[in-house]
Design a protein around this motif. Structure first.
Motif, PDB file in Angstrom:
ATOM      1  N   LEU A  29      21.780 100.228  48.118  1.00 16.12           N
ATOM      2  CA  LEU A  29      21.584 100.576  46.711  1.00 16.12           C
ATOM      3  C   LEU A  29      21.287 102.058  46.552  1.00 16.12           C
ATOM      4  N   ALA A  30      20.479 102.623  47.459  1.00 15.17           N
ATOM      5  CA  ALA A  30      20.162 104.045  47.382  1.00 15.17           C
ATOM      6  C   ALA A  30      21.402 104.906  47.592  1.00 15.17           C
ATOM      7  N   SER A  54      19.090 106.904  39.335  1.00 14.20           N
ATOM      8  CA  SER A  54      18.294 107.464  40.421  1.00 14.20           C
ATOM      9  C   SER A  54      17.535 106.342  41.103  1.00 14.20           C
ATOM     10  N   VAL A  55      17.467 106.385  42.421  1.00 22.50           N
ATOM     11  CA  VAL A  55      16.778 105.348  43.183  1.00 22.50           C
ATOM     12  C   VAL A  55      15.569 105.961  43.873  1.00 22.50           C
ATOM     13  N   TRP A  70      13.126 109.883  47.052  1.00 23.07           N
ATOM     14  CA  TRP A  70      13.996 109.922  45.876  1.00 23.07           C
ATOM     15  C   TRP A  70      15.450 110.151  46.277  1.00 23.07           C
ATOM     16  N   HIS A  71      16.327 109.350  45.702  1.00 20.22           N
ATOM     17  CA  HIS A  71      17.781 109.532  45.790  1.00 20.22           C
ATOM     18  C   HIS A  71      18.256 109.748  44.355  1.00 20.22           C
ATOM     19  N   GLY A 119       8.996  94.646  56.874  1.00 23.10           N
ATOM     20  CA  GLY A 119       9.849  95.788  57.157  1.00 23.10           C
ATOM     21  C   GLY A 119       9.617  96.895  56.161  1.00 23.10           C
ATOM     22  N   GLY A 120      10.442  97.938  56.251  1.00 22.19           N
ATOM     23  CA  GLY A 120      10.286  99.096  55.396  1.00 22.19           C
ATOM     24  C   GLY A 120      11.517  99.395  54.573  1.00 22.19           C
ATOM     25  N   ILE A 121      11.631 100.642  54.132  1.00 24.82           N
ATOM     26  CA  ILE A 121      12.730 101.035  53.250  1.00 24.82           C
ATOM     27  C   ILE A 121      14.049 101.189  54.002  1.00 24.82           C
TER      28      ILE A 121
END
Length: 224
Positions: A57-58, A67-68, A29-30, A47-49
């Motif tokens: 964006l986060a 909130s992202v 969570w961001h 791939g991943g986050i």
């Protein structure tokens, strides 16, 4: 569902592990201080986050009331190298949905590549407020006849596609015409499927990412 510490950043980043029928998934969570929306984003099959667009964006959206939540599918959490079948990806996404809706805010379902397909396929069923499709894989590279446009067009909620101008999985002109309001599309010039731009392109990598974050911010502001 168990909480676990995450690396600190400009915002207070928190992580949680969520059990799903496809195995444990993870949400990072961001949060925004005064959130009006939640944007949930999952990764692609390769791939991943840590993908550049998800990170951008986060980093940018929480300051603007969004909130992202970056979602790692169970196969990534388990350390596997190959993504499972679409049905299993959808199962993992459904499993994290209750945790994503826990803040009680309108929830935008999103992701990049395979994650965008998942968001489109499940948006109507899960009651998503909108869909953000980053690098939507309209077709496999070199196989435009194997179109996945039906998934995009069937999302059933306001949808924004952000697509690289040189994406081999579908360049912007290849996307189908659709009734007004079905989806909007932002092109990132020169960018490939991962939104990387060549050094000799007409824009820098930083400018490419700003096109993404600014476009998504404007779009989220237009959502009722």
């Amino acid at each position: 569902m168990t909480s676990e510490p995450s690396e600190p950043s400009e915002t207070t980043v928190t992580g949680e592990t969520v059990d799903t029928d496809a195995g444990p998934a993870r949400i990072t969570w961001h949060p925004a201080d005064d959130a009006r929306l939640v944007l949930a984003l999952s990764h692609g099959a390769g791939g991943g986050i840590e993908a550049r667009d998800l990170r951008a964006l986060a980093a940018a959206l929480p300051a603007h009331g969004v909130s992202v939540a970056l979602v790692e599918q169970p196969w990534r959490v388990a350390g596997k190298k190959l993504a499972p079948a679409p049905k299993t990806l959808d199962t993992g996404w459904r499993g994290v949905w209750p945790a994503l809706t826990a803040p009680g805010l309108p929830l935008i379902a999103g992701g990049r590549s395979a994650g965008a397909r998942v968001a489109c396929r499940t948006a109507r069923e899960l009651g998503a407020h909108a869909v953000l499709a980053l690098g939507f894989p309209l077709h496999p590279p070199g196989k435009p006849e194997k179109s996945r446009a039906d998934e995009l067009l069937a999302a059933g909620v306001p949808t924004l596609v952000v697509q690289g101008g040189n994406d081999p999985f579908g360049r912007p002109p290849e996307f189908p015409e659709a009734p007004e309001g079905t989806y909007d599309l932002i092109e990132v010039p020169y960018a490939d499927h991962g939104f990387a731009v060549p050094k000799r392109a007409g824009i820098t990598q930083e400018q490419a990412l700003e096109l993404i974050t600014d476009g998504v911010l404007k779009w989220t502001g237009s959502l009722g």
